[in-house]
Design a protein around this motif. Structure first.
Motif, PDB file in Angstrom:
ATOM      1  N   SER A   1       0.826  -1.211   0.000  1.00 60.12           N
ATOM      2  CA  SER A   1       0.000   0.000   0.000  1.00 60.12           C
ATOM      3  C   SER A   1       0.862   1.264   0.000  1.00 60.12           C
ATOM      4  CB  SER A   1      -0.944   0.010   1.197  1.00 60.12           C
ATOM      5  OG  SER A   1      -0.213  -0.021   2.408  1.00 60.12           O
ATOM      6  N   GLN A   2       2.002   1.204   0.682  1.00 61.85           N
ATOM      7  CA  GLN A   2       2.904   2.359   0.711  1.00 61.85           C
ATOM      8  C   GLN A   2       3.584   2.549  -0.645  1.00 61.85           C
ATOM      9  OE1 GLN A   2       5.053   0.781   4.042  1.00 61.85           O
ATOM     10  NE2 GLN A   2       4.083   2.188   5.490  1.00 61.85           N
ATOM     11  N   LEU A   3       3.949   1.450  -1.282  1.00 67.05           N
ATOM     12  CA  LEU A   3       4.542   1.529  -2.622  1.00 67.05           C
ATOM     13  C   LEU A   3       3.530   2.107  -3.607  1.00 67.05           C
ATOM     14  CD1 LEU A   3       6.637   0.945  -4.818  1.00 67.05           C
ATOM     15  CD2 LEU A   3       5.790  -1.413  -4.882  1.00 67.05           C
ATOM     16  N   ASP A   4       2.293   1.631  -3.536  1.00 67.29           N
ATOM     17  CA  ASP A   4       1.246   2.149  -4.421  1.00 67.29           C
ATOM     18  C   ASP A   4       1.005   3.640  -4.189  1.00 67.29           C
ATOM     19  OD1 ASP A   4       0.926  -0.305  -5.650  1.00 67.29           O
ATOM     20  OD2 ASP A   4      -0.940  -0.805  -4.613  1.00 67.29           O
ATOM     21  N   ALA A   5       1.010   4.053  -2.924  1.00 70.39           N
ATOM     22  CA  ALA A   5       0.818   5.477  -2.606  1.00 70.39           C
ATOM     23  C   ALA A   5       1.938   6.315  -3.219  1.00 70.39           C
ATOM     24  CB  ALA A   5       0.755   5.678  -1.093  1.00 70.39           C
ATOM     25  N   TRP A   6       3.150   5.813  -3.167  1.00 73.05           N
ATOM     26  CA  TRP A   6       4.299   6.528  -3.737  1.00 73.05           C
ATOM     27  C   TRP A   6       4.159   6.617  -5.254  1.00 73.05           C
ATOM     28  CZ3 TRP A   6      10.004   4.866  -2.390  1.00 73.05           C
ATOM     29  CH2 TRP A   6      10.890   5.857  -2.817  1.00 73.05           C
TER      30      TRP A   6
END
Length: 117
Positions: free
Chosen positions: A41-46
């Motif tokens: 989810s953090q990678l997608d947000a980035w």
């Protein structure tokens, strides 16, 4: 060289990795816990912040690549492999993709100040 120390330092891919790996983390009982690995989810947000998602990169694509690692969180080396695969699959130059992610900066709305060393 004191003048160099007064200038604000710019983030690099690895310092931003640490910022995103610790962004929107559910508080735990362990105070001041810092993560050195990143969630999907953090990678997608980035990628969204960098405007690389939903086009040309999709959530399905990142999810399928991410799940190959069979881990909750990916370390920096694994993260670089994921970026390499995403760049290859989408005909993007890897260095260009990394620069776009660096230029995206820290997560929007994030009020945490991160010291760049």
């Amino acid at each position: 060289m004191a003048d160099d120390e007064d200038k604000p330092k710019k983030h690099t891919l690895d310092t931003l990795f640490t910022v995103y790996a610790n962004h929107q983390v559910i508080p735990t009982e362990i105070e001041n816990e810092t993560f050195d690995s990143i969630l999907l989810s953090q990678l997608d947000a980035w990628l969204e912040q960098a405007k690389l998602m939903p086009t040309p990169i999709s959530r399905t694509q990142t999810g399928l690549i991410y799940m190959r690692y069979k881990k909750w969180r990916l370390e920096y080396e694994d993260f670089l492999e994921v970026l390499q695969q995403l760049a290859f699959d989408n005909d993007i130059y890897l260095d260009e993709m990394k620069q776009i992610m660096i230029d995206a900066g820290v997560p929007s709305g994030d009020t945490v100040v991160v010291l760049v060393k």
